[in-house]
Design a protein around this motif. Structure first.
Motif, PDB file in Angstrom:
ATOM      1  N   GLU A   6     -14.066 -89.433  34.781  1.00 49.47           N
ATOM      2  CA  GLU A   6     -14.364 -88.934  33.441  1.00 49.47           C
ATOM      3  C   GLU A   6     -13.975 -89.973  32.388  1.00 49.47           C
ATOM      4  OE1 GLU A   6     -12.405 -85.181  33.036  1.00 49.47           O
ATOM      5  OE2 GLU A   6     -13.636 -84.246  34.581  1.00 49.47           O
ATOM      6  N   SER A   7     -12.847 -90.625  32.597  1.00 52.40           N
ATOM      7  CA  SER A   7     -12.396 -91.661  31.672  1.00 52.40           C
ATOM      8  C   SER A   7     -13.366 -92.841  31.672  1.00 52.40           C
ATOM      9  CB  SER A   7     -10.994 -92.128  32.057  1.00 52.40           C
ATOM     10  OG  SER A   7     -10.550 -93.138  31.205  1.00 52.40           O
ATOM     11  N   GLN A   8     -13.843 -93.228  32.843  1.00 58.12           N
ATOM     12  CA  GLN A   8     -14.805 -94.330  32.938  1.00 58.12           C
ATOM     13  C   GLN A   8     -16.118 -93.946  32.272  1.00 58.12           C
ATOM     14  OE1 GLN A   8     -14.283 -97.540  34.052  1.00 58.12           O
ATOM     15  NE2 GLN A   8     -16.263 -97.793  33.049  1.00 58.12           N
ATOM     16  N   ARG A   9     -16.539 -92.713  32.458  1.00 56.56           N
ATOM     17  CA  ARG A   9     -17.781 -92.245  31.831  1.00 56.56           C
ATOM     18  C   ARG A   9     -17.659 -92.303  30.313  1.00 56.56           C
ATOM     19  NH1 ARG A   9     -22.467 -90.101  31.532  1.00 56.56           N
ATOM     20  NH2 ARG A   9     -22.929 -88.118  30.550  1.00 56.56           N
ATOM     21  N   LEU A  10     -16.531 -91.837  29.794  1.00 59.40           N
ATOM     22  CA  LEU A  10     -16.307 -91.889  28.347  1.00 59.40           C
ATOM     23  C   LEU A  10     -16.315 -93.338  27.863  1.00 59.40           C
ATOM     24  CD1 LEU A  10     -15.724 -90.293  25.758  1.00 59.40           C
ATOM     25  CD2 LEU A  10     -13.299 -90.474  26.320  1.00 59.40           C
ATOM     26  N   ARG A  83     -21.475 -85.076  22.778  1.00 61.43           N
ATOM     27  CA  ARG A  83     -20.545 -83.937  22.783  1.00 61.43           C
ATOM     28  C   ARG A  83     -19.267 -84.288  23.552  1.00 61.43           C
ATOM     29  NH1 ARG A  83     -25.552 -81.314  22.549  1.00 61.43           N
ATOM     30  NH2 ARG A  83     -25.858 -81.202  24.784  1.00 61.43           N
ATOM     31  N   GLU A  84     -19.389 -85.119  24.581  1.00 61.93           N
ATOM     32  CA  GLU A  84     -18.194 -85.571  25.311  1.00 61.93           C
ATOM     33  C   GLU A  84     -17.283 -86.381  24.389  1.00 61.93           C
ATOM     34  OE1 GLU A  84     -18.764 -87.381  29.206  1.00 61.93           O
ATOM     35  OE2 GLU A  84     -20.705 -86.354  29.353  1.00 61.93           O
ATOM     36  N   TRP A  88     -13.459 -85.422  23.078  1.00 62.24           N
ATOM     37  CA  TRP A  88     -12.328 -86.343  23.193  1.00 62.24           C
ATOM     38  C   TRP A  88     -11.659 -86.543  21.834  1.00 62.24           C
ATOM     39  CZ3 TRP A  88     -11.867 -91.657  21.600  1.00 62.24           C
ATOM     40  CH2 TRP A  88     -10.695 -92.262  22.056  1.00 62.24           C
ATOM     41  N   PHE A  89     -12.484 -86.778  20.783  1.00 59.42           N
ATOM     42  CA  PHE A  89     -11.908 -86.914  19.447  1.00 59.42           C
ATOM     43  C   PHE A  89     -11.222 -85.620  19.019  1.00 59.42           C
ATOM     44  CE2 PHE A  89     -14.713 -90.680  18.597  1.00 59.42           C
ATOM     45  CZ  PHE A  89     -13.685 -91.551  18.281  1.00 59.42           C
ATOM     46  N   GLY A  90     -11.780 -84.492  19.404  1.00 57.89           N
ATOM     47  CA  GLY A  90     -11.158 -83.210  19.092  1.00 57.89           C
ATOM     48  C   GLY A  90      -9.783 -83.090  19.728  1.00 57.89           C
ATOM     49  N   GLN A  91      -9.656 -83.545  20.968  1.00 56.28           N
ATOM     50  CA  GLN A  91      -8.354 -83.530  21.643  1.00 56.28           C
ATOM     51  C   GLN A  91      -7.368 -84.445  20.931  1.00 56.28           C
ATOM     52  OE1 GLN A  91      -9.450 -84.702  25.586  1.00 56.28           O
ATOM     53  NE2 GLN A  91     -10.116 -82.655  26.187  1.00 56.28           N
TER      54      GLN A  91
END
Length: 114
Positions: A6-10, A83-84, A88-91
């Motif tokens: 997931e981190s790599q995808r982001l 949206r991903e 992430w920015f929301g977190q």
């Protein structure tokens, strides 16, 4: 392993969106809907080949998809990766807000019986 994927995808999404031309392509696609590669290229002072390379980067990050109808290639924006990024920015905002609240608690005079 899932967290790393997931981190790599982001990271891939953010890298693809980091280029000004690719962001402009995404903006055009969101505004205009599915668009031919040649029509997209008309908006830029660069070669069709260069625009195609940008589109391939966006495709590999999942930010756009390609539909081929005969010899016509239509490119369409895919908002799911956006949206991903937003999640992430929301977190990050949530963590920052929690830290600010904690700082506020520390700095506020308390009703302590000391």
């Amino acid at each position: 392993m899932v967290e790393h994927d997931e981190s790599q995808r982001l990271s891939d999404i953010l890298k693809a969106a980091s280029d000004v031309t690719r962001r402009a392509i995404l903006t055009l696609l969101v505004q205009q809907g599915p668009t031919r590669v040649t029509a997209l290229a008309e908006h830029f002072d660069t070669s069709l080949n260069s625009v195609s390379k940008h589109i391939k980067v966006l495709e590999s990050a999942g930010l756009v998809s390609r539909k081929t109808l005969g010899r016509v290639h239509l490119i369409e924006a895919n908002m799911a990766p956006i949206r991903e990024i937003d999640r992430w920015f929301g977190q990050l905002r949530l963590l920052w807000d929690m830290r600010l609240e904690r700082l506020d608690e520390i700095l506020q005079p308390g009703d302590k019986d000391d």
